[in-house]
Design a protein around this motif. Structure first.
Motif, PDB file in Angstrom:
ATOM      1  N   LYS A  66       0.856  -1.184   0.000  1.00 37.14           N
ATOM      2  CA  LYS A  66       0.000   0.000   0.000  1.00 37.14           C
ATOM      3  C   LYS A  66       0.890   1.231   0.000  1.00 37.14           C
ATOM      4  O   LYS A  66       1.950   1.229   0.634  1.00 37.14           O
ATOM      5  CB  LYS A  66      -0.901  -0.005   1.228  1.00 37.14           C
ATOM      6  CG  LYS A  66      -2.093  -0.938   1.072  1.00 37.14           C
ATOM      7  CD  LYS A  66      -3.156  -0.611   2.089  1.00 37.14           C
ATOM      8  CE  LYS A  66      -4.409  -1.414   1.817  1.00 37.14           C
ATOM      9  NZ  LYS A  66      -5.463  -1.122   2.790  1.00 37.14           N
ATOM     10  N   LYS A  67       0.443   2.241  -0.728  1.00 33.26           N
ATOM     11  CA  LYS A  67       1.253   3.449  -0.838  1.00 33.26           C
ATOM     12  C   LYS A  67       1.221   4.206   0.498  1.00 33.26           C
ATOM     13  O   LYS A  67       0.140   4.493   1.014  1.00 33.26           O
ATOM     14  CB  LYS A  67       0.675   4.319  -1.960  1.00 33.26           C
ATOM     15  CG  LYS A  67       1.623   5.360  -2.474  1.00 33.26           C
ATOM     16  CD  LYS A  67       0.993   6.162  -3.596  1.00 33.26           C
ATOM     17  CE  LYS A  67       1.117   5.445  -4.927  1.00 33.26           C
ATOM     18  NZ  LYS A  67       0.449   6.157  -6.011  1.00 33.26           N
ATOM     19  N   VAL A  68       2.406   4.482   1.016  1.00 29.03           N
ATOM     20  CA  VAL A  68       2.446   5.259   2.271  1.00 29.03           C
ATOM     21  C   VAL A  68       2.504   6.732   1.905  1.00 29.03           C
ATOM     22  O   VAL A  68       3.402   7.163   1.184  1.00 29.03           O
ATOM     23  CB  VAL A  68       3.688   4.872   3.117  1.00 29.03           C
ATOM     24  CG1 VAL A  68       3.724   5.693   4.402  1.00 29.03           C
ATOM     25  CG2 VAL A  68       3.672   3.388   3.425  1.00 29.03           C
ATOM     26  N   THR A  69       1.526   7.484   2.326  1.00 30.96           N
ATOM     27  CA  THR A  69       1.488   8.918   2.018  1.00 30.96           C
ATOM     28  C   THR A  69       1.640   9.708   3.320  1.00 30.96           C
ATOM     29  O   THR A  69       1.607   9.129   4.406  1.00 30.96           O
ATOM     30  CB  THR A  69       0.150   9.292   1.354  1.00 30.96           C
ATOM     31  OG1 THR A  69      -0.896   9.009   2.290  1.00 30.96           O
ATOM     32  CG2 THR A  69      -0.099   8.492   0.093  1.00 30.96           C
ATOM     33  N   THR A  72      -1.202   8.965   5.600  1.00 35.79           N
ATOM     34  CA  THR A  72      -1.346   7.648   6.240  1.00 35.79           C
ATOM     35  C   THR A  72      -0.148   7.295   7.124  1.00 35.79           C
ATOM     36  O   THR A  72      -0.134   6.250   7.761  1.00 35.79           O
ATOM     37  CB  THR A  72      -1.527   6.553   5.169  1.00 35.79           C
ATOM     38  OG1 THR A  72      -0.352   6.535   4.355  1.00 35.79           O
ATOM     39  CG2 THR A  72      -2.753   6.774   4.325  1.00 35.79           C
ATOM     40  N   MET A  73       0.849   8.181   7.102  1.00 38.35           N
ATOM     41  CA  MET A  73       2.043   7.909   7.930  1.00 38.35           C
ATOM     42  C   MET A  73       1.640   7.793   9.400  1.00 38.35           C
ATOM     43  O   MET A  73       0.809   8.559   9.893  1.00 38.35           O
ATOM     44  CB  MET A  73       3.062   9.043   7.783  1.00 38.35           C
ATOM     45  CG  MET A  73       4.049   8.817   6.652  1.00 38.35           C
ATOM     46  SD  MET A  73       5.027  10.278   6.326  1.00 38.35           S
ATOM     47  CE  MET A  73       5.989  10.400   7.800  1.00 38.35           C
ATOM     48  N   ASN A  79      -1.875   1.367   6.137  1.00 32.83           N
ATOM     49  CA  ASN A  79      -0.799   1.002   5.217  1.00 32.83           C
ATOM     50  C   ASN A  79      -0.619  -0.509   5.090  1.00 32.83           C
ATOM     51  O   ASN A  79       0.255  -0.972   4.375  1.00 32.83           O
ATOM     52  CB  ASN A  79       0.524   1.627   5.684  1.00 32.83           C
ATOM     53  CG  ASN A  79       0.454   3.138   5.631  1.00 32.83           C
ATOM     54  OD1 ASN A  79      -0.227   3.685   4.769  1.00 32.83           O
ATOM     55  ND2 ASN A  79       1.126   3.798   6.565  1.00 32.83           N
ATOM     56  N   SER A 233       1.947  -6.307   5.291  1.00 36.84           N
ATOM     57  CA  SER A 233       2.431  -5.120   4.585  1.00 36.84           C
ATOM     58  C   SER A 233       2.671  -5.414   3.100  1.00 36.84           C
ATOM     59  O   SER A 233       2.632  -4.528   2.267  1.00 36.84           O
ATOM     60  CB  SER A 233       3.717  -4.602   5.228  1.00 36.84           C
ATOM     61  OG  SER A 233       4.688  -5.629   5.208  1.00 36.84           O
TER      62      SER A 233
END
Lengths: 397, 213
Positions: A66-69, A72-73, A79, A233
């Protein structure tokens, strides 16, 4: 009825315009050519892109994260893949199978013992064995066993060999790496620690990770992490075509990160398929228009010869026989149109193969047998449609 | 083999038209071998009647049965087969292919179901006095000559019924008689019936039944 059409034929040629006839012939030829060329190019693209991904047993294996932005950090649940994400992935027809990479959920340290003086924080992961490209028979672990078999990504060894000289370490071969005794230290809650010896038993080209048997990870997560993993993950999906537009669209929609190298050609394929699909559609439209023009031409012939045809029917000629013969008059023209279109497609395919693709081994200089089949079907369809049209008109006279 | 005509009346006719007619609105049966003469003044529907039987017009009430089957149920293919094998016609308006030669016109019909060899074309043309026209285009022939071509064309096939719609309208008596002799000869050889519709009675046709339309 062994009746000669030769004596009947002049009764049908009552001054039909040459222009409209040639116009419909050329239109038909152009349409058929466009259609055949587009389909051939479509086939070429499929062949060219088929060999661009690392396929095993006819399948592509792609890692998803999943893209960590920025948003969403710090929120692991956003994530990580939840069970609902996994169920959704499994339901898709373009995904043949999937398996999560189960990671260690506690602190882990790896040291090289006395031979390699290094120590590093590490993680171990595991995946279902059928997702591995190399699976040695000793890749197994059970409780009580102190040695953990490990499979390492080939890339990790490569990276080590790049920086090793700068740190005064000697570069190592796969064989040497397999012989190095490794000490794995697991740190549990409340300061509990346990040492295991690790042994590199294989290298993998598919998965960028250090892999241990699933039985060890599950046991260790319970013992040192205190819980069973439910979120993952990374996932690996197994698909017949990593460049399948439906798969790429789905991954884009979900915002999943994928191995760009594996799907890069898929993006180009999407665009090219779109272009040649559009061209093919245009060709089909031209074929239909030309066919309509052809049918107008036939209607014109029948309308202009109406009186003669009525007399022929009145003296006992069968409308079916007349319809067949009138349509047969078109046979040579149809044959020429389709054969010429096929020949031009063949020449263009050779030029594409030789001059544009420099005799690329995944292409052939010959057109696909499917193209010949499509041309044949189109030819028969036009012929039958014309015959039915003429017969219907004769029945109405 | 017979023609069974039941209560046939053109749709455009008034009901009372059938009162004085032997044909309209009546039940008639025509058998093979019969020579039927139908006399009718202009406008009484001669051509319509012949065309109804031949199946090229359908604007009538009543029924026509040929060999037991109602012709209104015939398919175009069945009509074609019937016109090729069982029923021949001499049209009043001749219906020849004007750009084709006399020979071609006759051969187009003959090849469909050859009853006679090609030599017979020359023989018949000679009998009716048009042998020198065989290779002329029909459009260059006189009406009389065209009518004789039309008569010969109708005799090129096998038939059980020969329908004639004023076949001698453009011929003098001498030529009409010659043509009639040929028609009767050909019909007898096939044991066929003749249905001859004309404005007036002609002496050289010995009919077996006379009907007034």
């Amino acid at each position: 009825m062994s009746v000669s059409f030769k004596i009947i034929k002049p009764l049908l040629q009552t001054g039909t315009g040459k222009f409209s006839r040639w116009f419909s012939f050329i239109g038909m030829g152009t349409g058929v050519l466009l259609l055949l060329c587009s389909i051939q190019m479509f086939i070429n693209i499929q062949q060219l892109l088929k060999g661009k991904s690392a396929r095993k047993n006819g399948y592509d294996y792609i890692a998803l994260t999943k893209k960590v932005t920025n948003e969403t950090m710090g929120q692991p649940e956003k994530n990580l893949f939840a069970q609902s994400d996994i169920a959704d992935l499994k339901s898709k027809p373009f995904i043949d199978d999937m398996a999560p990479l189960v990671a260690t959920d506690f602190k882990l340290e790896l040291s090289g013992g006395t031979i390699l003086p290094f120590k590093t924080d590490l993680f171990l992961e595991s995946i279902r064995p059928d997702f591995l490209d190399t699976l040695p028979p000793d890749f197994e672990w059970h409780e009580g066993k102190m040695e953990i078999p490990i499979i390492v990504s080939s890339d990790f060894l490569e990276v080590f060999n790049v920086f090793a000289p700068a740190y005064g370490y000697s570069q190592i071969s796969r064989e040497t790496a397999s012989g190095i005794p490794i000490v794995i230290t697991c740190y549990g809650e409340g300061g509990a620690t346990q040492n295991f010896s690790g042994k590199i038993i294989a290298f993998t080209d598919r998965i960028n990770s250090t892999l241990a048997p699933l039985s060890f990870i599950e046991w260790a997560n319970q013992k040192f992490g205190g819980q069973k993993a439910t979120h993952y993950s990374r996932l690996y999906i197994k698909t017949k075509d990593a460049n399948d537009p439906a798969l790429l669209k789905y991954l884009d929609q979900k915002g999943y990160e994928v191995n760009k190298e594996k799907t890069r050609f898929g993006r180009a394929k999407q665009v090219l398929n779109g272009i040649f699909g559009g061209l093919g559609l245009f060709g089909l439209m031209v074929v239909i228009l030309a066919f309509l023009l052809f049918s107008f031409y036939l209607r014109l012939v029948i309308a202009k010869s109406k009186e003669n045809l009525q007399t022929l029917l009145a003296i006992g000629y069968s409308p079916k026989w007349l319809g067949q013969r009138i349509t047969m008059q078109m046979l040579p023209v149809y044959l020429i149109i389709f054969v010429v279109a096929l020949l031009i497609t063949q020449v263009l395919q050779y030029c594409f193969y030789h001059f544009a693709m420099y005799d690329h081994h995944e292409l052939t200089p010959l057109i696909s047998i499917n193209i010949v089949g499509i041309a044949l079907i189109l030819f028969l369809l036009s012929f039958i449609a014309n015959y039915r049209l003429v017969k219907k008109m004769l029945y109405r006279l | 083999m017979q023609l069974d005509i039941r209560n046939v009346l053109p749709l455009y006719f008034e009901e009372n038209k059938n009162q004085n007619s032997d044909v309209w609105g009546k039940k008639l049966v025509f058998n093979k071998g019969e020579f039927i003469k139908i006399i009718a003044p202009s406008g009484s529907g001669k051509t319509s009647f012949i065309h109804f039987i031949y199946g090229i017009r359908k604007d009538f009430s009543g029924d026509i049965f040929f060999t037991g089957k109602n012709i209104s149920n015939y398919t175009p293919e069945e009509f074609a087969a019937c016109r090729k094998d069982n029923m021949s016609i001499i049209f009043q308006d001749m219906r020849l292919f004007s750009k084709q030669t006399v020979w071609e016109n006759l051969e187009i019909k003959r090849q469909l179901n050859p009853y006679h060899p090609t030599e017979k074309i020359t023989e018949m043309a000679k009998r009716l006095g048009i042998e020198d026209k065989l290779h002329s285009k029909c459009e260059t022939c006189s009406y009389g000559e065209q009518q004789r071509v039309s008569i010969i064309r109708s005799l090129m096939q096998p038939f059980d019924f020969l329908l004639m719609d004023e076949p001698f309208s453009h011929l003098d008596d001498a030529n009409s008689q010659k043509a009639m002799e040929l028609i009767i000869e050909e019909s007898r050889s096939r044991e066929a019936a003749i249905i001859f519709a004309n404005l007036k009675r002609v002496d050289y046709f010995s009919f077996t039944r006379l009907l007034h339309l």
